[in-house]
Design an enzyme around this catalytic site. Structure first.
Site, PDB file in Angstrom:
ATOM      1  N   GLY A 198      12.644 -10.473   4.572  1.00 24.13           N
ATOM      2  CA  GLY A 198      11.690  -9.537   4.760  1.00 24.13           C
ATOM      3  C   GLY A 198      11.530  -8.798   5.722  1.00 24.13           C
ATOM      4  O   GLY A 198      10.185  -8.558   6.183  1.00 24.13           O
ATOM      5  N   SER A 201      32.270  -6.095   8.164  1.00 24.54           N
ATOM      6  CA  SER A 201      30.990  -6.847   8.690  1.00 24.54           C
ATOM      7  C   SER A 201      31.067  -8.139   9.303  1.00 24.54           C
ATOM      8  O   SER A 201      32.131  -8.940   9.000  1.00 24.54           O
ATOM      9  CB  SER A 201      30.012  -6.810   7.706  1.00 24.54           C
ATOM     10  N   ASP A 234       9.661   1.032   4.927  1.00 24.71           N
ATOM     11  CA  ASP A 234      10.938   0.287   5.666  1.00 24.71           C
ATOM     12  C   ASP A 234      11.908   1.389   6.746  1.00 24.71           C
ATOM     13  O   ASP A 234      11.737   1.160   7.722  1.00 24.71           O
ATOM     14  CB  ASP A 234      11.327  -0.434   4.922  1.00 24.71           C
ATOM     15  N   THR A 280       0.949  -1.314  -0.033  1.00 27.54           N
ATOM     16  CA  THR A 280       0.090   0.020   0.042  1.00 27.54           C
ATOM     17  C   THR A 280       0.829   1.506   0.022  1.00 27.54           C
ATOM     18  O   THR A 280       0.382   2.421  -0.500  1.00 27.54           O
ATOM     19  CB  THR A 280      -0.967   0.092   1.374  1.00 27.54           C
ATOM     20  N   ASP A 281       2.074   1.083   0.479  1.00 28.47           N
ATOM     21  CA  ASP A 281       2.919   2.440   0.550  1.00 28.47           C
ATOM     22  C   ASP A 281       3.160   3.122  -0.772  1.00 28.47           C
ATOM     23  O   ASP A 281       3.079   4.298  -0.811  1.00 28.47           O
ATOM     24  CB  ASP A 281       4.273   2.058   1.433  1.00 28.47           C
ATOM     25  N   SER A 299      13.513  -6.116   6.268  1.00 29.04           N
ATOM     26  CA  SER A 299      14.236  -4.710   6.154  1.00 29.04           C
ATOM     27  C   SER A 299      15.702  -4.649   6.740  1.00 29.04           C
ATOM     28  O   SER A 299      15.881  -3.739   7.297  1.00 29.04           O
ATOM     29  CB  SER A 299      13.143  -3.485   6.648  1.00 29.04           C
ATOM     30  N   SER A 339      17.858  -4.354   4.746  1.00 31.30           N
ATOM     31  CA  SER A 339      18.445  -3.208   3.801  1.00 31.30           C
ATOM     32  C   SER A 339      18.082  -1.972   4.389  1.00 31.30           C
ATOM     33  O   SER A 339      19.081  -0.923   4.399  1.00 31.30           O
ATOM     34  CB  SER A 339      17.838  -3.295   2.320  1.00 31.30           C
ATOM     35  N   GLU A 383      18.163   3.706  -2.042  1.00 32.24           N
ATOM     36  CA  GLU A 383      17.720   2.096  -2.477  1.00 32.24           C
ATOM     37  C   GLU A 383      16.989   2.350  -3.754  1.00 32.24           C
ATOM     38  O   GLU A 383      17.289   1.587  -4.574  1.00 32.24           O
ATOM     39  CB  GLU A 383      16.662   1.786  -1.266  1.00 32.24           C
TER      40      GLU A 383
HETATM   41  C1  GLA Z   1       8.837  -4.004   0.647  1.00 35.73           C
HETATM   42  C2  GLA Z   1       9.285  -2.433   0.528  1.00 35.73           C
HETATM   43  C3  GLA Z   1       8.303  -1.621   1.216  1.00 35.73           C
HETATM   44  C4  GLA Z   1       6.770  -2.474   0.781  1.00 35.73           C
HETATM   45  C5  GLA Z   1       6.619  -3.558   1.209  1.00 35.73           C
HETATM   46  C6  GLA Z   1       5.337  -4.148   0.713  1.00 35.73           C
HETATM   47  O1  GLA Z   1       9.146  -4.199   2.001  1.00 35.73           O
HETATM   48  O2  GLA Z   1      10.645  -2.161   0.554  1.00 35.73           O
HETATM   49  O3  GLA Z   1       8.389  -0.421   0.819  1.00 35.73           O
HETATM   50  O4  GLA Z   1       6.487  -1.972  -0.298  1.00 35.73           O
HETATM   51  O5  GLA Z   1       7.766  -4.276   0.579  1.00 35.73           O
HETATM   52  O6  GLA Z   1       4.397  -3.654   1.801  1.00 35.73           O
END
Ligand code: GLA
Length: 387
Positions: A126, A69, A174, A37-38, A128, A130, A162
């Protein structure tokens, strides 16, 4: 919960000699509601995790970024800050280099620096990692330069790194979660106005808990499917004559789309936006125990992501079904999809049986065992006390 500043300080001393000027932390995130949705200017409700990326760092006299690292102990990476160009740095160094590039593009002069990095956010899960790497670099470089940059602006700079430097077309969720999350809260972000609100979120207080399940199917936003979903949403909005899918007022609006794929994509976005607002209303209400209803919305969101947006993957579907069958209040895949993690909500006493059921479902299919992680709504990126 997040690597210790002492250990990363040691790594700094071992690789660079001398003492770091400081240690900074940026958390990963999980998202309670609002997926894909973002970038449609809609609503999201993520929270910062206790797991994060820490960096012990010191200023350098030259214009180089030198990185090491704990996850790749034999590797020392060097990037020249002058002449940085999009696509010019590959591998994970592209994220810190991209942040230096985006800071310079925004008019912030940052110095060369040595960074020793450690992480307990699994990469490709998933969660984040990054964004956490971008955000910790952004804090390090601005603080070493003596600059104080507003966190919303810093999130936009990290996202630009990014999107434009690394080439991943992600949204703003994120980085915002990592930089603005608060302990015991989820962060409501309106991705059109960029307004935020802290929403109290403490499942433990109601006898519930969050389980994060890394399905070990790695997700990779660069593989094109994510960008394809973005393009489909943009096409749907164009056909409906709105600037973005956020402008649709109800799910009935999507019926005007004749293409069934676009109709499904748009339906997911509209319904997930609504689910975010419903979860926020539940969390803010004082109507007793709201977690069974939040759990139901989680599972409903998973079905929408699986069938309408088509970004789920077999391990996520199995984890969700096994968790719900074992008594979880609800569960769904989180993040971009095509690999990564599932978030389940359960009564505290059901957490053990839910974990066991998911592990058994994976073992029965001869899949790599899932990893169970703690998911505690935690504080945002910050400088840590050395020690
Ligand atoms: C990844 C992207 C976010 C968002 C999600 C899905 O995490 O980095 O910006 O779009 O997918 O909600």
């Amino acid at each position: 919960m997040s690597p210790s500043p002492g250990a990363v300080g040691e790594l700094f001393r071992a690789r660079f000699g001398g003492t770091a000027d400081g240690v900074w932390l940026a958390p990963g995130r999980a998202n309670l509601m609002g997926e894909h949705t973002d970038y449609n200017e809609g609503f999201v409700l993520p929270f910062a995790l206790g797991q994060g990326i820490v960096a012990a760092a010191a200023r350098r006299a030259d214009r180089r970024l030198v990185l090491c690292s704990a996850q790749e102990p034999d590797c020392l990476l060097e990037v020249a800050l002058d002449g940085l160009a999009r696509g010019g740095v590959t591998g994970w160094a592209a994220y810190p280099a991209g942040v230096a590039w985006a800071l310079a593009a925004a008019g912030y002069q940052v110095p060369g620096a040595c960074l020793a990095i450690d992480s307990d956010v699994p990469a490709g899960a998933g969660l984040s990692s990054s964004a956490a790497l971008e955000c910790v670099t952004a804090l390090v470089l601005t603080e070493l330069a003596g600059l104080s940059v507003d966190r919303r602006e810093l999130a936009a700079i990290a996202r630009r790194a990014e999107n434009e430097f690394v080439g991943v077309p992600s949204g703003i969720m994120d980085q915002t979660a990592s930089l603005l999350g608060r302990r015991g809260h989820a962060l409501l972000l309106d991705c059109r106005s960029l307004e935020t609100a802290q929403v109290p979120f403490d499942p433990a207080a109601s006898g519930s808990c969050l389980l994060l399940i890394n399905t070990r199917a790695r997700h990779e936003l660069r593989t094109g499917e994510y960008g394809q979903r973005r393009a489909e949403c943009e096409r749907a909005a164009r056909l409906l004559g709105v600037p973005s899918l956020r402008y649709l007022t109800g799910v009935g609006d999507v019926d005007r789309l004749t293409d069934p794929v676009l109709r499904r994509r748009a339906r997911h976005v509209v319904t997930d936006d609504q689910r975010v607002l419903e979860v926020v209303a539940l969390l803010r209400s004082s109507d007793g125990d709201v977690y069974p209803e939040i759990g139901r919305l989680l599972t409903e969101a998973h079905v929408s992501l699986r069938d309408d947006f088509e970004v789920s993957w077999p391990e996520a579907d199995v984890a969700v079904d096994a968790a719900v069958d074992a008594g979880a209040l609800g569960a769904r895949m989180i993040g971009g999809g095509f690999g990564g993690s599932v978030l389940a909500l359960a009564r505290s006493e059901e957490a053990g049986p839910v974990r066991a059921a998911v592990a058994e479902a994976f073992a029965g299919r001869s899949w790599t065992a899932p990893e169970f992680l703690d998911a505690t709504p935690s504080a945002s990126a910050r400088r840590m006390a050395l020690g």
